[in-house]
Design an enzyme around this catalytic site. Structure first.
Site, PDB file in Angstrom:
ATOM      1  N   ILE A   1      54.009   2.275 -65.413  1.00  0.00           N
ATOM      2  CA  ILE A   1      53.664   1.785 -64.080  1.00  0.00           C
ATOM      3  C   ILE A   1      53.133   0.384 -64.303  1.00  0.00           C
ATOM      4  CG2 ILE A   1      52.194   2.118 -62.061  1.00  0.00           C
ATOM      5  CD1 ILE A   1      52.504   5.133 -62.479  1.00  0.00           C
TER       6      ILE A   1
ATOM      7  N   ARG B   1      37.918   0.376 -64.995  1.00  0.00           N
ATOM      8  CA  ARG B   1      37.634   0.060 -63.593  1.00  0.00           C
ATOM      9  C   ARG B   1      36.756   1.114 -62.916  1.00  0.00           C
ATOM     10  NH1 ARG B   1      40.612  -3.844 -60.533  1.00  0.00           N
ATOM     11  NH2 ARG B   1      42.225  -4.880 -61.745  1.00  0.00           N
TER      12      ARG B   1
ATOM     13  N   TYR C   1      32.552   4.624 -59.005  1.00  0.00           N
ATOM     14  CA  TYR C   1      31.177   4.354 -58.592  1.00  0.00           C
ATOM     15  C   TYR C   1      30.314   5.610 -58.594  1.00  0.00           C
ATOM     16  CZ  TYR C   1      26.999   2.522 -56.507  1.00  0.00           C
ATOM     17  OH  TYR C   1      25.697   2.170 -56.300  1.00  0.00           O
TER      18      TYR C   1
ATOM     19  N   LYS D   1      49.133   8.440 -65.281  1.00  0.00           N
ATOM     20  CA  LYS D   1      49.214   7.022 -65.634  1.00  0.00           C
ATOM     21  C   LYS D   1      48.037   6.750 -66.547  1.00  0.00           C
ATOM     22  CE  LYS D   1      48.842   2.330 -63.771  1.00  0.00           C
ATOM     23  NZ  LYS D   1      48.614   1.495 -62.564  1.00  0.00           N
TER      24      LYS D   1
ATOM     25  N   THR E   1      46.055  -0.239 -57.359  1.00  0.00           N
ATOM     26  CA  THR E   1      45.106  -1.285 -57.761  1.00  0.00           C
ATOM     27  C   THR E   1      45.708  -2.667 -57.601  1.00  0.00           C
ATOM     28  OG1 THR E   1      44.105   0.219 -59.366  1.00  0.00           O
ATOM     29  CG2 THR E   1      43.676  -2.129 -59.646  1.00  0.00           C
ATOM     30  N   THR E   2      46.938  -2.835 -58.079  1.00  0.00           N
ATOM     31  CA  THR E   2      47.609  -4.130 -57.961  1.00  0.00           C
ATOM     32  C   THR E   2      47.858  -4.492 -56.507  1.00  0.00           C
ATOM     33  OG1 THR E   2      48.664  -3.676 -60.092  1.00  0.00           O
ATOM     34  CG2 THR E   2      49.575  -5.490 -58.811  1.00  0.00           C
TER      35      THR E   2
ATOM     36  N   TYR F   1      45.646   9.029 -62.308  1.00  0.00           N
ATOM     37  CA  TYR F   1      45.520   7.647 -62.753  1.00  0.00           C
ATOM     38  C   TYR F   1      44.199   7.498 -63.483  1.00  0.00           C
ATOM     39  CZ  TYR F   1      45.308   2.488 -62.386  1.00  0.00           C
ATOM     40  OH  TYR F   1      45.203   1.154 -62.646  1.00  0.00           O
TER      41      TYR F   1
END
Length: 294
Positions: free
Chosen positions: A206, A141, A110, A164, A47-48, A136
């Site tokens: 993380i 999100r 989504y 995570k 993501t980052t 994750y």
């Protein structure tokens, strides 16, 4: 007991961009900085790293470049998850073919899915590779939460070795720890919850903060794990204002701003993310100075 991928600080690395694509010269500088300053692993194309706005070709080249640059000095974990199981399998198999040490697989977003669908999705990916996998969970999100009972089912798959946890729900983390024990290692996915999650049996974080201060994050985790609880607590508390500024706008807007202020050339985030606002940027600069990063 399953073998962990890493203990300590895993840096969720930004992807430096130019207007034409990935800036590999700058990526090499970031990777060398992380290795030199004690990061315990690199997470690339997460993501980052703005994986959602990277093309497949960019992801493949970035993953391969990272593996070659790090050259087994620390583990490289590739973010290869997505909301299309078939595509996630393809990228996961590619990442394995170029030598990554593990995979980070976000929940489908989504289109989402049911809890049974999560088991089916992750099972299909897991059986397509031999690599260790970290789930994750970031419902803010993705719109879907991996429930503790689902974690228990997934922990029965031999190469799913960790999660995570970025739900922000400490009670949920405690239940995962209770149900799964050492069959599913827990990593904090939120910098401000690193110590609370370590206290529940977590083995690392993380981290976004470690883009800027990998040695600090590494030391904080190992201080805790070594029994230096007060020192670790002081570090966690000291970092809270900087962490707050790093999440004052959508990640990775602030961390890219910070790295640019530190002298790196990571470029701007890709649309639909936009540059940091002036007000929040001033506050973040103040925190960087207090932390002696600029």
């Amino acid at each position: 007991m399953k073998k962990s991928l890493f203990i300590g600080c895993g840096t969720a690395l930004v992807t430096p961009f130019t207007k034409d694509g990935v800036n590999f010269e700058e990526l090499k500088k970031l990777l060398e900085f992380q290795v030199d300053q004690g990061a315990d692993s690199i997470i690339i194309c997460g993501t980052t790293g703005e994986s959602s706005t990277m093309s497949l070709a960019e992801k493949k080249k970035t993953i391969e470049f990272t593996v070659q640059t790090v050259h087994k000095r620390i583990p490289v974990i590739a973010g290869t998850g997505g909301n299309n199981t078939k595509e996630a399998i393809f990228l996961s198999q590619y990442a394995e073919s170029v030598g990554v040490d593990g995979l980070l697989l976000v929940t489908p977003y989504y289109n989402k899915t049911t809890q049974a669908g999560l088991v089916a999705h992750y099972s299909e990916i897991a059986k397509s590779v031999t690599l260790p996998i970290i789930l994750y969970n970031v419902p803010s999100r993705t719109g879907v939460n991996i429930l503790p009972e689902t974690c228990l089912e997934l922990s029965k798959i031999s190469n799913i070795i960790g999660i995570k946890e970025a739900s922000g729900d400490i009670s949920q983390v405690a239940k995962i720890a209770h149900l799964c024990g050492e069959n599913l290692w827990i990593y904090s996915g939120n910098d401000d919850q690193t110590l609370p999650i370590l206290s529940l049996g977590g083995i690392g974080v993380i981290s976004v903060l470690s883009n800027l201060a990998p040695k600090f994050v590494h030391n904080m985790v190992f201080d805790y794990l070594s029994g230096n609880f007060t020192l670790a607590k002081d570090s966690q508390v000291k970092a809270i204002p900087l962490i707050s500024s790093l999440f004052s706008e959508v990640n990775p807007i602030p961390v890219k701003f910070a790295l640019n202020k530190m002298g790196y050339q990571v470029g701007l985030p890709r649309l639909p993310l936009i540059p940091m606002s002036a007000t929040n940027g001033h506050h973040l600069e103040d925190e960087l100075r207090k932390f002696k990063l600029i």
